[in-house]
Design a protein around this motif. Structure first.
Motif, mmCIF file in Angstrom:
data_model
loop_
_atom_site.group_PDB
_atom_site.id
_atom_site.type_symbol
_atom_site.label_atom_id
_atom_site.label_comp_id
_atom_site.label_asym_id
_atom_site.label_seq_id
_atom_site.Cartn_x
_atom_site.Cartn_y
_atom_site.Cartn_z
ATOM 1 N N PRO A 192 -7.631 4.075 -7.661
ATOM 2 C CA PRO A 192 -8.718 4.987 -7.300
ATOM 3 C C PRO A 192 -9.556 4.537 -6.106
ATOM 4 C CG PRO A 192 -8.750 4.420 -9.660
ATOM 5 C CD PRO A 192 -7.862 3.444 -8.971
ATOM 6 N N VAL A 193 -9.422 3.272 -5.660
ATOM 7 C CA VAL A 193 -10.371 2.764 -4.667
ATOM 8 C C VAL A 193 -9.729 2.264 -3.377
ATOM 9 C CG1 VAL A 193 -12.057 2.133 -6.426
ATOM 10 C CG2 VAL A 193 -10.340 0.459 -5.735
ATOM 11 N N TRP A 194 -8.409 2.080 -3.347
ATOM 12 C CA TRP A 194 -7.828 1.424 -2.186
ATOM 13 C C TRP A 194 -8.012 2.233 -0.904
ATOM 14 C CZ3 TRP A 194 -4.025 3.588 0.820
ATOM 15 C CH2 TRP A 194 -3.331 4.670 0.274
ATOM 16 N N GLU A 195 -7.954 3.549 -0.987
ATOM 17 C CA GLU A 195 -8.120 4.358 0.221
ATOM 18 C C GLU A 195 -9.527 4.228 0.783
ATOM 19 O OE1 GLU A 195 -5.411 8.215 0.200
ATOM 20 O OE2 GLU A 195 -6.390 7.975 -1.748
ATOM 21 N N ILE A 209 -22.410 5.206 3.361
ATOM 22 C CA ILE A 209 -21.117 4.636 2.965
ATOM 23 C C ILE A 209 -21.296 3.663 1.808
ATOM 24 C CG2 ILE A 209 -19.205 3.177 3.722
ATOM 25 C CD1 ILE A 209 -19.591 4.361 6.534
ATOM 26 N N LEU A 210 -22.318 2.813 1.894
ATOM 27 C CA LEU A 210 -22.558 1.838 0.835
ATOM 28 C C LEU A 210 -22.934 2.527 -0.472
ATOM 29 C CD1 LEU A 210 -24.554 -0.860 2.848
ATOM 30 C CD2 LEU A 210 -22.233 -1.075 1.952
ATOM 31 N N ALA A 211 -23.784 3.569 -0.384
ATOM 32 C CA ALA A 211 -24.193 4.288 -1.594
ATOM 33 C C ALA A 211 -23.006 4.995 -2.237
ATOM 34 C CB ALA A 211 -25.298 5.295 -1.251
ATOM 35 N N TYR A 212 -22.176 5.632 -1.415
ATOM 36 C CA TYR A 212 -21.006 6.327 -1.948
ATOM 37 C C TYR A 212 -20.039 5.331 -2.591
ATOM 38 C CZ TYR A 212 -16.491 8.644 -2.073
ATOM 39 O OH TYR A 212 -15.280 9.130 -2.477
ATOM 40 N N THR A 213 -19.821 4.192 -1.911
ATOM 41 C CA THR A 213 -18.917 3.173 -2.460
ATOM 42 C C THR A 213 -19.426 2.660 -3.804
ATOM 43 O OG1 THR A 213 -18.275 2.493 -0.221
ATOM 44 C CG2 THR A 213 -17.834 0.941 -2.015
ATOM 45 N N ALA A 214 -20.730 2.374 -3.876
ATOM 46 C CA ALA A 214 -21.308 1.894 -5.135
ATOM 47 C C ALA A 214 -21.160 2.936 -6.239
ATOM 48 C CB ALA A 214 -22.783 1.546 -4.924
ATOM 49 N N TRP A 215 -21.345 4.215 -5.887
ATOM 50 C CA TRP A 215 -21.219 5.297 -6.875
ATOM 51 C C TRP A 215 -19.787 5.390 -7.385
ATOM 52 C CZ3 TRP A 215 -18.420 9.950 -6.616
ATOM 53 C CH2 TRP A 215 -18.686 10.858 -7.647
ATOM 54 N N LEU A 265 -15.895 4.689 -11.792
ATOM 55 C CA LEU A 265 -14.550 4.243 -12.160
ATOM 56 C C LEU A 265 -14.560 2.880 -12.834
ATOM 57 C CD1 LEU A 265 -12.726 5.396 -8.912
ATOM 58 C CD2 LEU A 265 -12.745 6.544 -11.127
ATOM 59 N N TRP A 266 -15.724 2.461 -13.324
ATOM 60 C CA TRP A 266 -15.828 1.152 -13.970
ATOM 61 C C TRP A 266 -15.069 1.148 -15.295
ATOM 62 C CZ3 TRP A 266 -17.088 -3.185 -11.838
ATOM 63 C CH2 TRP A 266 -17.348 -4.309 -12.634
ATOM 64 N N GLY A 267 -14.555 0.004 -15.651
ATOM 65 C CA GLY A 267 -13.833 -0.125 -16.914
ATOM 66 C C GLY A 267 -12.447 -0.689 -16.688
#
Length: 382
Positions: A60-63, A355-361, A366-368
């Motif tokens: 979910p995060v590599w892109e 960008i930082l706020a979106y990345t943190a969100w 997707l935590w877990g």
């Protein structure tokens, strides 16, 4: 334009040197664990389900993580045009290999699960390995060559001429720094799997990561000793005005002495290698003990320290020239204009927080952990 008038060219140059470092470190901290997981994939997963568990920890995060690489390339192009011109032309084949690997990786992500055949999926697993391990290795090789100086020079009309070869880049010191880069990111990927995966994948990742972490520590130490006693540094032989025009041929540079002389003139920068060693040591300790969140944070600290130690040691040089030291690119003589740097800074101040706020969100949502049930019971996983 009052603010523009308050920020001088020398300050803007230092700001963009720092921001370039932030972007490159951000890429290593985020996409670094993606590459680490991809390079570990054939070894932490013994069957299809286990490999899918590893892939889905980064799926979910590599892109989004690759945004940092794009921003870093864009910053070099806009803020340091001579650096972009020399590096992307001189390192053309190396850059091509990196881009080919980075293109192969998303194709492998998307096509791996399109068919159920074991041979099909195994082939794409190894494609993920190549697409992850090759960039991690070559980025480190590039750093090793930059520290030694790159064979290029400028003609009087500022045309850059590269006189080296691709295989010349694969010298012993550069291969050592490439090994440090690769093993450091393998350890980072293992720390990520320790946090996000479950079962045997985690056990194998921790075992492998503990070994690669030790190799990274020893390699980093050896590179430091080699840098101190076997590789000459660069220094200016005449005072360089911080507001001088962006023309490296106006500078007077000599090749000699030691890069580590910077620690005598700026002792505070010793914090960078301390953070590098401490972070990697604590990451290895965390992997052996089975801790999760703290291990990933220690790994990030180690990467931050290792990369920042290179930039702080070399400052103000960006790309030294081995064949014509006077052609070396530095912070004070290789930047864009004051107006360009200012406009870019305004854009960075506006968009970087977004960008930082979106990345943190995204990471929060997707935590877990990814479990075997998530893989076998979902039709949407990789």
């Amino acid at each position: 334009m009052i603010l523009h008038d308050l920020i001088s060219l020398d300050v803007l140059r230092v700001i963009w040197w720092v921001l370039l470092g932030v972007l490159l470190i951000g890429f290593a901290l985020t996409d670094g664990f993606d590459m680490g997981v991809g390079a570990l994939l054939p070894f932490v997963g013994r069957n299809d389900v286990e490999r899918r568990i590893a892939i889905n920890t980064i799926g979910p995060v590599w892109e989004g993580n690759q945004v940092w690489f794009i921003l870093g390339g864009g910053a070099i192009f806009a803020a340091w045009p001579p650096l972009y011109a020399v590096s992307f032309s001189g390192f053309y084949l190396a850059m091509f290999a990196i881009l080919a690997a980075l293109i192969l990786r998303p194709v492998a992500f998307k096509y791996r699960s399109k068919r159920d055949g074991a041979n099909w999926r195994t082939a794409w697993d190894w494609a993920l390995f190549i697409g992850s391990a090759v960039p991690a290795l070559i980025f480190g090789v590039a750093v090793g060559n930059v520290l030694q100086g790159v064979p290029f020079h400028f003609t009087p009309d500022m045309l850059s001429v590269y006189t080296g070869s691709f295989f010349g880049l694969l010298n012993p010191f550069a291969l050592l720094t490439g090994l440090v880069s690769l093993t450091m990111l393998l350890t980072h990927g293992a720390a990520w799997l320790s946090l996000k995966a479950e079962g045997e994948v985690v056990a194998r990742a921790r075992a492998i990561g503990a070994i690669t972490g030790v190799v990274a520590i020893l390699g980093y130490a050896l590179a430091g000793v080699w840098l101190a006693f076997g590789i000459a540094g660069y220094h200016f032989t005449a005072p360089v005005p911080a507001n001088m025009p962006s023309n490296p041929l106006l500078s007077q540079v000599a090749h000699g002495g030691s890069w580590l002389a910077a620690y005598a003139t700026r002792p505070w920068i010793v914090i960078a290698p301390i953070l590098g060693f401490a972070g990697l040591v604590l990451a290895v300790r965390g992997l052996r003990r089975g801790t999760e969140v703290s291990t990933l944070l220690w790994s990030k600290m180690g990467i931050f320290g290792v990369i920042s130690s290179v930039g702080l040691t070399m400052f103000p040089f960006l790309l030294p020239s081995a064949t014509d030291p006077d052609s070396s690119l530095a912070v004070w003589d290789a930047s864009s204009s004051r107006m360009t740097l200012f406009v870019m800074l305004v854009a960075a101040v506006i968009f970087m927080p977004i960008i930082l706020a979106y990345t943190a969100w995204v990471y929060k949502v997707l935590w877990g952990k990814v479990s075997e049930n998530d893989i076998t019971g979902s039709g949407h996983s990789y």
